[in-house]
Design a protein around this motif. Structure first.
Motif, PDB file in Angstrom:
ATOM      1  N   THR A  38       0.817  -1.174   0.092  1.00  0.00           N
ATOM      2  CA  THR A  38       0.013  -0.096  -0.024  1.00  0.00           C
ATOM      3  C   THR A  38       0.857   1.342   0.048  1.00  0.00           C
ATOM      4  O   THR A  38       2.039   1.330   0.613  1.00  0.00           O
ATOM      5  CB  THR A  38      -0.820  -0.192   1.247  1.00  0.00           C
ATOM      6  N   PRO A  39       0.185   2.090  -0.480  1.00  0.00           N
ATOM      7  CA  PRO A  39       1.221   3.493  -0.451  1.00  0.00           C
ATOM      8  C   PRO A  39       1.063   3.906   1.248  1.00  0.00           C
ATOM      9  O   PRO A  39       0.065   3.481   1.848  1.00  0.00           O
ATOM     10  CB  PRO A  39       0.206   4.541  -1.161  1.00  0.00           C
ATOM     11  N   SER A  40       1.834   4.762   1.403  1.00  0.00           N
ATOM     12  CA  SER A  40       1.899   5.096   2.964  1.00  0.00           C
ATOM     13  C   SER A  40       1.161   6.322   3.159  1.00  0.00           C
ATOM     14  O   SER A  40       1.109   7.084   2.416  1.00  0.00           O
ATOM     15  CB  SER A  40       3.311   5.304   3.128  1.00  0.00           C
ATOM     16  N   VAL A  41       0.513   6.043   4.303  1.00  0.00           N
ATOM     17  CA  VAL A  41      -0.276   7.337   4.728  1.00  0.00           C
ATOM     18  C   VAL A  41       0.503   7.980   5.775  1.00  0.00           C
ATOM     19  O   VAL A  41       0.664   9.300   5.697  1.00  0.00           O
ATOM     20  CB  VAL A  41      -1.538   6.845   5.516  1.00  0.00           C
ATOM     21  N   VAL A  42       1.254   7.123   6.534  1.00  0.00           N
ATOM     22  CA  VAL A  42       2.398   7.538   7.377  1.00  0.00           C
ATOM     23  C   VAL A  42       3.063   6.468   8.119  1.00  0.00           C
ATOM     24  O   VAL A  42       2.359   5.383   8.247  1.00  0.00           O
ATOM     25  CB  VAL A  42       1.647   8.459   8.822  1.00  0.00           C
ATOM     26  N   SER A  99      -6.423  13.261   5.536  1.00  0.00           N
ATOM     27  CA  SER A  99      -6.147  14.343   5.911  1.00  0.00           C
ATOM     28  C   SER A  99      -4.815  14.467   6.822  1.00  0.00           C
ATOM     29  O   SER A  99      -4.377  13.479   7.376  1.00  0.00           O
ATOM     30  CB  SER A  99      -7.275  15.071   6.827  1.00  0.00           C
ATOM     31  N   GLY A 100      -4.252  15.650   6.826  1.00  0.00           N
ATOM     32  CA  GLY A 100      -3.073  15.577   7.507  1.00  0.00           C
ATOM     33  C   GLY A 100      -3.227  15.411   8.899  1.00  0.00           C
ATOM     34  O   GLY A 100      -2.601  14.864   9.663  1.00  0.00           O
ATOM     35  N   PRO A 113       0.691  16.998   5.210  1.00  0.00           N
ATOM     36  CA  PRO A 113      -0.604  17.801   4.594  1.00  0.00           C
ATOM     37  C   PRO A 113      -1.547  16.782   4.402  1.00  0.00           C
ATOM     38  O   PRO A 113      -1.544  15.699   4.452  1.00  0.00           O
ATOM     39  CB  PRO A 113       0.134  18.154   3.100  1.00  0.00           C
ATOM     40  N   ASP A 114      -2.672  17.406   3.913  1.00  0.00           N
ATOM     41  CA  ASP A 114      -3.778  16.515   3.431  1.00  0.00           C
ATOM     42  C   ASP A 114      -3.373  15.939   2.068  1.00  0.00           C
ATOM     43  O   ASP A 114      -2.502  16.608   1.371  1.00  0.00           O
ATOM     44  CB  ASP A 114      -5.160  17.010   3.223  1.00  0.00           C
TER      45      ASP A 114
END
Ligand code: FES
Ligand code: FES
Lengths: 1047, 163
Positions: free
Chosen positions: A182-186, A253-254, A247-248
């Motif tokens: 998966t892409p990273s959210v954080v 969202s951020g 950031p968002d």
């Protein structure tokens, strides 16, 4: 593009310097395809660093670990020295892309991209980079290097880290859009030294995706030197949220990223410091089966488990799909899509494309001899646009050329002039009078009403009212085989069009209308195909293929790539559904009001049917005397909506079943009690007042749900404090067949083939659902032969008769009824023919595995095999029996009503992460009652696959759009469930009995698996945290926000 | 319009091809050589349908460009039978009816053969980890996991027989 392979760093850097901006360094090169697909410029020169051998390998000496930048991620992660010294890096690497990608991608490449998921871990390890810059090696701290502006000629040569050593604990977690791949959210990481009483040096970092990679210095300070007891975790958490720069973006969202970072860091660190291992949620108790209920699986039902006839060729990869066909001289087709969502089409100039060498044909609307419109219900969709384009995927022209590159070049030479029209991208605004009309008829495609009883009076009686707006996503079918196939003119002049579909005779009829060719001159092959789920029900690429083959006179193949499939293909209609439901103090439903707005996109396709089906399920399996429903379907410029497994029923069930749980909570009733009080009873008319078939199993399904083993699993806060766990249930009540209004007929042929196989000819399609397995099973049952004696012939208008569409869970009935109706006569003719040859009385003979046997003997000896019998018969003597019938319907004519239903109950156990708000499905138990199970493996597969597609709808999937353009254009951001997202345990149960006098046979289960997964999961979330999300896919942020208010 | 010719081994046979350097292995297989057992479902390394073995490890053929093939040993699903584990793995997956439409199957099989060849003792958690890069839309994965588990057992049984 040129690739150069320098031997040394100096040479590499010189090439880069001399090339200016048009060169780029590559190693594994795994990021490039996505970059280019998303519009990144292709460089003129790729400088392959692979030949610079020094930069490969991991060396661990003492505590120092030197990782050559060209080492692949999988080699880094599997290096023993690294696993011992810096296990968190190995862990983090396991979260980068997928395993196959990691076999190519290098650690240097991941770092050089400056946004890789490894940066937080490397920052926490205080990694140092050895960088080759301006002809010299330089060691520089990673943090410092990240602070510099990127220099295109820097070459990262190695990454050096120091093992944290004894007494250090580490954490790492990547939060993504799904669990892995998966892409990273954080992403978060930390190394904390700890001497059993006090925290020493702390290094904590974040990064990943759009999050600025950085150390969290203030958070580190807040921890350093503290004893565990004196850590103020709440303030650490706040510090982290202040410190993370995030950031968002489109997906999160951020604010969510900051909270998730704080939550995961604090939870993981606390657990590590306290020495608490991750809690493993125990398996539930073994199921207790109701009388007459079976658990499905190879182990549970070995005698009923057969290898599907299509399985070996699929597993061996020898099955040729329609998009796999390659022939000498076959042209490659491509379609020019509008690219603009709403515009008047002023002119199309194809002269330059036609003049390009290698181009065999270019077609536009001018090549259409028949009607330039198609659509299963309304023919509002142009085969190739002529006056207007209504969505960005609208086809404007198509080309056929000698190869893909020429076809692509030709597309670029077609000049189309547009006059933009105002965009209509919100279905509710679309219905306002001032909105630009997508079609001349206006934007209101369909409006449906029902008003029964006295709703207002009903609400006056209500002790509790729940009103909610449910919002549901534009789910993509996501069949792995995207739309495509081939077309050619046969020697006899027949046009043969072969492309994945769900009703070849209807495709043929639609093509005939477009092409102005008689149906007899067209042959349509529609399967095998790599998944459909409703998304290949409408025509897709067939018109373009047909036009190209006709114009060029040659065979043409065409296969949409994923981005074009996303752009052009139908999707599940996004819906906004307001539901207001009232009950009295005892939980009896007194009134309900439903207002549904569905986004049809640019054309109708089957969206009107979806709307109607949704509304037909507005009360679910419950009795509500006072009910008012309104549904409106709006044209917009948002892609195209249409059929998708569940067909509106699963969306409505989401709302109905969640309303039940919410009302139960208000009344102080259990989810089971409130349902028990409102459940329909057998023999009642259906929702529209129609007569419905026998074999209602609502009671049994509720009973199965009530007594489910999952209720006695641990619920509430998990012992490690990581999750809230809840259990939820929902009932499924799924109509089968197309309903009273559409033409719905079926049929087929049973015959002895020349080679002695018993052939079942059905116009249905093998989409993966197990049509062939079910066919051999039914024919063998009714005829008495073995499964292997039977050969299904399907999916081709030349080879099989019209059996109707392979949709709406109707295929099972059609094949069952075909076998049932043809078998007796077929058997009679077989034994008559055999009797004649053998000189025996037909009464003495019967059909068994492999041939004809003596009825009175149990020896299994064949008197004559099917092979020999077939060989002995002239072609016209070989038995062949056909049948044709109407799909069973009820009499209702005031609206489209179903007669046959299948029943189910889904029970879900879900864990909601307190750190991230993500919901994880631990258990899904699917109970079903759909009549006799024809083929256990196929039934199980449909239930399991449907359930997990429903899990995707609930937790992960949405095709995001902005300004009429898809933002999720490929599988990098459109998140279908992966192996880590599926329910941890998935069990399927079936009750097979039919009521006395029920002669409708097996019900279809193609849609039953998905029918009530969403509300079961949402009700489990409600059970866990007292909050029922009303939007799918569930927002982790909303769940997190809600959990903040708990305690 | 071609790059330098590249030579590599495909399913045990030496091949030299002359195509533009950025031509992807998935196109070379499916379009140039008409070897269509490996599929393409995303083209960007995000589904695993195009999996092949490159120097004995699974890679995404849609991410490998012609210039990267020099001297490589490639095994596509057509040639997987070269490996003795393939028959066992395929047999186990078939017996479990692991797939539905089957379009993802060549990719899953390739990855599983590679996993069980190197680590027949792989447990469920390792099997799941190995399959993280393969998407299946039809099955919901449980049938594949059951088949993979049976395959692992069968590979182990075979090895202990021959040991
Ligand atoms: S096609 Fe290569 S990974 Fe999807
Ligand atoms: S079986 Fe269809 S995608 Fe896996």
């Amino acid at each position: 593009m040129r690739v150069v392979h320098p031997d040394s760093l100096t040479e590499a850097q010189e090439i880069a310097r001399d090339a200016g901006g048009t060169a780029c360094f590559v190693a594994g090169a795994t990021a490039l395809q996505l970059l280019w697909a998303n519009g990144g410029a292709k460089p003129d020169i790729l400088i392959d660093l692979g030949g610079i051998a020094k930069s490969r390998g991991v060396v661990a000496e003492g505590g120092d670990i030197r990782i050559g930048a060209l080492t692949t991620l999988s080699d880094v992660a599997s290096d023993e020295g690294l696993q011992t010294g810096a296990p968190l890096l190995a862990h983090a690497i396991g979260s980068v892309a997928g395993p196959a990608v990691r076999n190519l991608a290098t650690i240097g490449g991941n770092i050089a991209n400056r946004n890789g998921c490894l940066l937080p871990v490397l920052l926490a390890l205080e990694a140092r980079l050895v960088v080759f810059r301006s002809g010299a090696m330089r060691e520089i701290a990673l943090a410092e290097w990240l602070g510099e502006t990127a220099t295109a000629t820097d070459i990262v040569c190695s990454v050096n880290v120091t093992a944290p050593g004894e007494g250090a604990v580490w954490i790492h977690r990547k939060v993504g859009l799904r669990r892995v791949f998966t892409p990273s959210v954080v992403a978060v990481a930390g190394v904390v030294h700890f001497d059993s009483s006090r925290l020493g040096e702390c290094r904590i970092a974040v990064g990943g995706g759009v999050v600025t990679p950085s150390r969290l210095v203030s958070a580190e300070k807040a921890l350093q030197g503290r004893s565990i007891e004196s850590c103020d975790w709440a303030s650490v958490s706040e510090t982290i949220m202040r410190e993370v720069e995030a950031p968002d973006d489109l997906f999160r969202s951020g604010a969510y990223r900051r909270k998730a970072a704080a939550g995961t860091i604090v939870h993981a660190l606390k657990a590590k410091l306290d020495g608490v291992a991750d809690y493993v949620h125990a398996d539930p108790a073994p199921p207790t089966l109701a009388s007459g209920e079976i658990a499905l699986g190879k182990q549970m039902l070995p005698d009923r488990w057969f290898t599907r006839p299509d399985m070996p060729e699929k597993v061996d990869a020898t099955l040729s799909y329609l998009t796999d066909v390659r022939e000498d001289g076959m042209l490659v087709g491509r379609i020019l899509r509008a690219g603009v969502p709403h515009a008047r089409l002023l002119s199309i100039d194809v002269s330059a494309a036609e003049a390009l060498p290698g181009v065999a044909a270019v077609v536009t609307h001018r090549d259409i001899r028949g009607e330039n419109g198609f659509g299963i219900v309304f023919q509002d969709q142009p085969a190739l646009c002529h006056d207007k384009v209504r969505y960005a995927g609208d086809p404007v022209a198509a080309v056929a050329a000698v190869d893909a590159a020429t076809a692509e070049a030709a597309l670029g030479l077609i000049r189309v002039a547009y006059e933009p029209l105002p965009l209509v991208d919100d279905p509710e605004i679309a219905l306002e009078p001032q909105s630009e009309a997508v079609h001349d008829s206006g934007n209101l495609q369909t409006e449906l009403h029902l008003d029964r009883g006295d709703v207002d009076a009903g609400f006056l009686e209500a002790a509790h009212v729940v009103e909610e707006i449910y919002e549901m996503p534009r789910q993509m079918h996501g069949f792995l085989e995207t739309e495509g196939g081939y077309a050619r003119l046969e020697a006899d002049g027949t046009l043969h069009v072969a492309a994945g579909g769900q009703h070849n005779y209807r495709d043929r009829m639609q093509l005939s209308r477009i092409l102005g060719l008689p149906e007899e001159r067209i042959r349509v092959t529609s399967s095998p195909t790599g998944g459909a789920f409703g998304g290949k029900d409408e025509l897709t690429v067939q018109p373009a293929l047909a036009l190209l083959a006709l114009k060029s006179g040659k065979a043409v193949r065409l296969h949409l790539d994923r981005p074009e499939s996303v752009l052009a293909g139908t999707k599940r209609n996004p819906m906004r559904l307001r539901m207001r439901t009232g009950c009295d103090k005892d939980g009896r439903l007194v009134a309900q009001e439903v207002d549904l707005v569905s986004d049809s996109g640019a054309y109708a396709s089957l969206s009107p049917g979806v709307l109607e089906t949704a509304l037909e399920h507005a009360a679910g399996p419950y009795v509500i005397d006072n009910i008012r429903t309104r549904g409106r379907l709006a044209y917009t410029n948002n892609g195209v909506g249409g059929a998708f497994r569940g067909f509106g029923a699963n969306q409505m069930t989401f709302a109905v079943e969640c309303q039940m749980d919410r009302l139960a909570a208000l009344c102080g009733l259990s989810p089971n009690d409130i349902r028990r009080r409102n459940l329909r009873t057998p023999g009642m008319p259906g929702f529209l007042g129609q007569r419905v078939s026998l074999t209602e199993r609502c009671d049994e399904m509720l009973e199965a749900a009530m007594t489910s083993r999952l209720w006695s699993c641990e619920r509430g806060l998990s012992p490690d404090g990581a999750d809230y766990v809840g259990v939820g249930m929902a009932l499924s009540y799924q109509g089968n067949g197309l309903g009273t209004i559409p033409h719905d007929e079926g049929g087929g042929v049973l015959r002895l083939a020349e080679d002695g196989r018993i052939e079942a000819l059905l116009g249905l399609d093998e989409l993966g659902q197990g049509l062939h397995a079910a066919t051999v099973s039914q024919v063998a049952d009714f005829v008495g032969c073995a499964r292997d004696d039977v050969r299904p012939i399907t999916g081709d208008t030349l080879l099989a008769p019209d059996s109707g569409s392979t949709t709406a869970s109707r295929g099972s009935y059609v094949l069952w009824n075909t076998a049932r109706r043809t078998a007796p006569e077929f058997v009679r003719r077989m034994i008559a023919a055999a009797g004649l040859r053998l000189g025996r009385e037909p009464e003495d003979l019967c059909l068994v595995a492999g041939g004809i046997a003596d009825r009175r003997s149990n020896s299994g000896d064949l008197l004559i095999s099917y092979v020999d019998l077939a060989a002995a018969l002239d072609p016209d003597e070989r038995p062949s029996v056909s049948t044709h019938f109407a799909f069973p319907k009820t009499e209702h004519d005031r609206g489209n009503a179903r007669y046959i239903f299948a029943f189910g109950a889904t029970i879900a156990r879900v864990a909601v992460s307190r750190a991230t708000g993500e919901a994880r499905v631990l258990d899904l138990d699917l109970h079903s009652a759909a009549g006799p199970v024809i083929d256990v493996a196929s039934y199980l597969g449909q239930m399991e696959g449907g359930a997990i597609q429903g899990l995707g709808f609930t937790l992960l999937e949405d095709s995001l759009m902005r300004d009429g353009a898809y933002l999720t254009t490929n599988l990098d951001t459109y998140m279908m469930p992966g192996v880590a997202d599926t329910a941890e345990r998935l069990s399927v149960f079936a009750q097979e009995s039919l009521d006395e006098g029920d002669d409708l046979g097996p019900r279809g289960v193609g849609e039953l698996g998905i029918a009530s997964v969403t509300p079961a999961i949402v009700n489990a979330v409600g059970d866990a945290i007292g909050y029922w999300p009303s939007r799918s896919p569930l927002s982790a942020e909303a769940l997190l926000d809600h959990m903040e208010t708990m305690q | 319009m071609s790059g330098a010719p590249v030579s590599f081994r495909l399913n045990g046979v030496e091949r030299t091809i002359d195509v533009p350097a950025e031509t992807r292995l998935s196109e070379i297989l499916r379009d140039l050589l008409s070897l269509t057992a490996s599929k393409v479902a995303c083209g960007v390394g995000r589904c695993g349908a195009c999996s092949v073995l490159m120097n004995e490890r699974p890679v995404n053929a849609c991410l490998v460009m012609a210039w990267q093939l020099e001297d490589a040993d490639i095994v596509s699903p057509e040639g997987l039978d070269i490996l003795p584990e393939t028959r066992i793995v395929r047999q186990a997956l078939s017996a479990e009816n692991a797939f539905q439409c089957g379009y993802c199957a060549p990719g899953f099989v390739t990855v599983l053969v590679s996993l069980l060849r190197n680590d027949p003792d792989a447990e469920m958690s390792q099997i799941k980890a190995a399959l993280e890069g393969n998407i299946c839309r039809c099955t919901g994965y449980h049938s594949i996991l059951r088949g993979a588990q049976a395959a692992a057992e069968a590979v182990r049984a075979e090895r202990s027989k021959s040991a």
